[in-house]
Design an enzyme around this catalytic site. Sequence first.
Site, PDB file in Angstrom:
ATOM      1  N   LYS A  13      29.949   7.887  32.810  1.00 37.31           N
ATOM      2  CA  LYS A  13      31.276   7.263  32.668  1.00 37.31           C
ATOM      3  C   LYS A  13      31.447   6.627  31.282  1.00 37.31           C
ATOM      4  O   LYS A  13      32.488   6.770  30.656  1.00 37.31           O
ATOM      5  CB  LYS A  13      31.495   6.184  33.741  1.00 37.31           C
ATOM      6  CG  LYS A  13      31.340   6.666  35.169  1.00 37.31           C
ATOM      7  CD  LYS A  13      31.659   5.567  36.172  1.00 37.31           C
ATOM      8  CE  LYS A  13      30.755   4.355  36.118  1.00 37.31           C
ATOM      9  NZ  LYS A  13      29.346   4.604  36.480  1.00 37.31           N
ATOM     10  N   ARG A  88      34.381  -2.035  41.499  1.00 39.30           N
ATOM     11  CA  ARG A  88      33.098  -1.624  42.064  1.00 39.30           C
ATOM     12  C   ARG A  88      32.962  -2.031  43.528  1.00 39.30           C
ATOM     13  O   ARG A  88      31.946  -1.730  44.153  1.00 39.30           O
ATOM     14  CB  ARG A  88      31.982  -2.294  41.283  1.00 39.30           C
ATOM     15  CG  ARG A  88      31.150  -1.320  40.423  1.00 39.30           C
ATOM     16  CD  ARG A  88      30.226  -2.161  39.595  1.00 39.30           C
ATOM     17  NE  ARG A  88      29.075  -1.507  39.102  1.00 39.30           N
ATOM     18  CZ  ARG A  88      28.891  -1.196  37.806  1.00 39.30           C
ATOM     19  NH1 ARG A  88      29.842  -1.408  36.942  1.00 39.30           N
ATOM     20  NH2 ARG A  88      27.755  -0.685  37.417  1.00 39.30           N
ATOM     21  N   ARG A 127      17.288   6.437  29.259  1.00 40.57           N
ATOM     22  CA  ARG A 127      18.324   6.014  28.298  1.00 40.57           C
ATOM     23  C   ARG A 127      17.769   5.009  27.283  1.00 40.57           C
ATOM     24  O   ARG A 127      17.007   4.112  27.623  1.00 40.57           O
ATOM     25  CB  ARG A 127      19.484   5.367  29.070  1.00 40.57           C
ATOM     26  CG  ARG A 127      20.542   4.768  28.162  1.00 40.57           C
ATOM     27  CD  ARG A 127      21.838   4.549  28.873  1.00 40.57           C
ATOM     28  NE  ARG A 127      21.758   3.562  29.945  1.00 40.57           N
ATOM     29  CZ  ARG A 127      22.791   3.272  30.743  1.00 40.57           C
ATOM     30  NH1 ARG A 127      23.938   3.903  30.598  1.00 40.57           N
ATOM     31  NH2 ARG A 127      22.651   2.374  31.691  1.00 40.57           N
ATOM     32  N   ARG A 160      17.711  -0.821  28.057  1.00 42.05           N
ATOM     33  CA  ARG A 160      18.404  -1.917  28.745  1.00 42.05           C
ATOM     34  C   ARG A 160      17.487  -2.512  29.803  1.00 42.05           C
ATOM     35  O   ARG A 160      16.794  -1.774  30.501  1.00 42.05           O
ATOM     36  CB  ARG A 160      19.678  -1.366  29.425  1.00 42.05           C
ATOM     37  CG  ARG A 160      20.920  -1.508  28.578  1.00 42.05           C
ATOM     38  CD  ARG A 160      22.116  -0.836  29.179  1.00 42.05           C
ATOM     39  NE  ARG A 160      22.400  -1.177  30.556  1.00 42.05           N
ATOM     40  CZ  ARG A 160      23.486  -0.767  31.222  1.00 42.05           C
ATOM     41  NH1 ARG A 160      24.378  -0.007  30.606  1.00 42.05           N
ATOM     42  NH2 ARG A 160      23.679  -1.100  32.478  1.00 42.05           N
ATOM     43  N   ARG A 171      20.334  -0.570  41.808  1.00 40.32           N
ATOM     44  CA  ARG A 171      21.713  -0.315  41.356  1.00 40.32           C
ATOM     45  C   ARG A 171      22.307   0.862  42.126  1.00 40.32           C
ATOM     46  O   ARG A 171      23.493   0.853  42.487  1.00 40.32           O
ATOM     47  CB  ARG A 171      21.737  -0.033  39.852  1.00 40.32           C
ATOM     48  CG  ARG A 171      21.499  -1.288  39.024  1.00 40.32           C
ATOM     49  CD  ARG A 171      21.090  -0.960  37.603  1.00 40.32           C
ATOM     50  NE  ARG A 171      22.153  -0.371  36.819  1.00 40.32           N
ATOM     51  CZ  ARG A 171      21.953   0.287  35.680  1.00 40.32           C
ATOM     52  NH1 ARG A 171      20.732   0.455  35.209  1.00 40.32           N
ATOM     53  NH2 ARG A 171      22.960   0.784  35.014  1.00 40.32           N
TER      54      ARG A 171
HETATM   55  P1  AMP Z   1      27.203  -1.118  33.931  1.00 40.97           P
HETATM   56  O1  AMP Z   1      27.014  -1.223  32.463  1.00 40.97           O
HETATM   57  O2  AMP Z   1      28.582  -0.685  34.316  1.00 40.97           O
HETATM   58  O3  AMP Z   1      26.131  -0.279  34.594  1.00 40.97           O
HETATM   59  O4  AMP Z   1      27.041  -2.607  34.520  1.00 40.97           O
HETATM   60  C1  AMP Z   1      25.845  -3.338  34.344  1.00 40.97           C
HETATM   61  C2  AMP Z   1      25.806  -4.482  35.340  1.00 40.97           C
HETATM   62  O5  AMP Z   1      26.902  -5.371  35.115  1.00 40.97           O
HETATM   63  C3  AMP Z   1      25.921  -4.086  36.804  1.00 40.97           C
HETATM   64  O6  AMP Z   1      24.687  -3.668  37.369  1.00 40.97           O
HETATM   65  C4  AMP Z   1      26.432  -5.405  37.420  1.00 40.97           C
HETATM   66  O7  AMP Z   1      25.390  -6.342  37.520  1.00 40.97           O
HETATM   67  C5  AMP Z   1      27.394  -5.893  36.349  1.00 40.97           C
HETATM   68  N1  AMP Z   1      28.762  -5.371  36.573  1.00 40.97           N
HETATM   69  C6  AMP Z   1      29.451  -4.500  35.766  1.00 40.97           C
HETATM   70  N2  AMP Z   1      30.654  -4.237  36.284  1.00 40.97           N
HETATM   71  C7  AMP Z   1      30.737  -4.934  37.449  1.00 40.97           C
HETATM   72  C8  AMP Z   1      31.736  -5.062  38.446  1.00 40.97           C
HETATM   73  N3  AMP Z   1      32.905  -4.396  38.386  1.00 40.97           N
HETATM   74  N4  AMP Z   1      31.475  -5.880  39.497  1.00 40.97           N
HETATM   75  C9  AMP Z   1      30.330  -6.567  39.579  1.00 40.97           C
HETATM   76  N5  AMP Z   1      29.336  -6.473  38.690  1.00 40.97           N
HETATM   77  C10 AMP Z   1      29.535  -5.676  37.611  1.00 40.97           C
END
Ligand code: AMP
Length: 218
Positions: A13, A88, A127, A160, A171
């Site tokens: 994404k 989410r 990654r 990361r 996750r």
């Molecule tokens: P991502 O980079 O989208 O994989 O997000 C990394 C982390 O940020 C996730 O594992 C959550 O801990 C937090 N996070 C990102 N977007 C959301 C969301 N919409 N709702 C809750 N937590 C989020």
Amino acid sequence: MKLVLLGPPGAGKGTQSVVLSKQYKIPHISTGDILREAVKAGLPLGIKAKSFMDKGELVPDEVVTGIVVERLKKPDVQKGYILDGFPRTLKQAEDLDKALAGMSSGIDMAVYFETSVKTAIERLCGRRVCKSCGFNYHVKNIPPKKEGVCDKCGGVLFQRPDDNEKTVMNRLKVYEDQTKPLIAYYTKKGLLKKVSGDLGVNELFKVLSNTFSDAKIA
Ligand code: AMP
């Protein structure tokens, strides 16, 4: 063109968003990026979010939704936007719809990047990200010319903290339990467009140009 990108972590994404945002000149709004910036800057939001992020848990709905709703009040979203990693949960999706009803118009399409668990694990665990410019690499699929160094800017590459195998597994579980129901939510609204998580960006442009007149590539 107001898009929501759906799919498990590792579906691509973020990568697709960067290209779409550049092509259509609409902002890429990634809640993960916003939260990571807040952690880096030591902001109260970051301090609150970090413990959830490190475990691969979701940051509470009201915190994340508040950030997005504020962001969507900015003038640069008039032409459209790409929401990456938000909503989410069902609560986030419902609250987003309520907030948009009070603004201009709702989401036009939710693009669901269908990806196998095996592919997601392999992509996330391999990654590497540039500390300076944020460009994403993969140890096998997109290796940098020189190990640990960004081809684009010479910055240092890092993994990361939430891309380790244990957190990745959590996750993906959180995705299955809390985010996957959004596929049914957007299907019911007639907004879901399912595509392969391996789709090339040119194929994605084609999908979008079939629906949006402003998505035609000259
Ligand atoms: P991502 O980079 O989208 O994989 O997000 C990394 C982390 O940020 C996730 O594992 C959550 O801990 C937090 N996070 C990102 N977007 C959301 C969301 N919409 N709702 C809750 N937590 C989020």
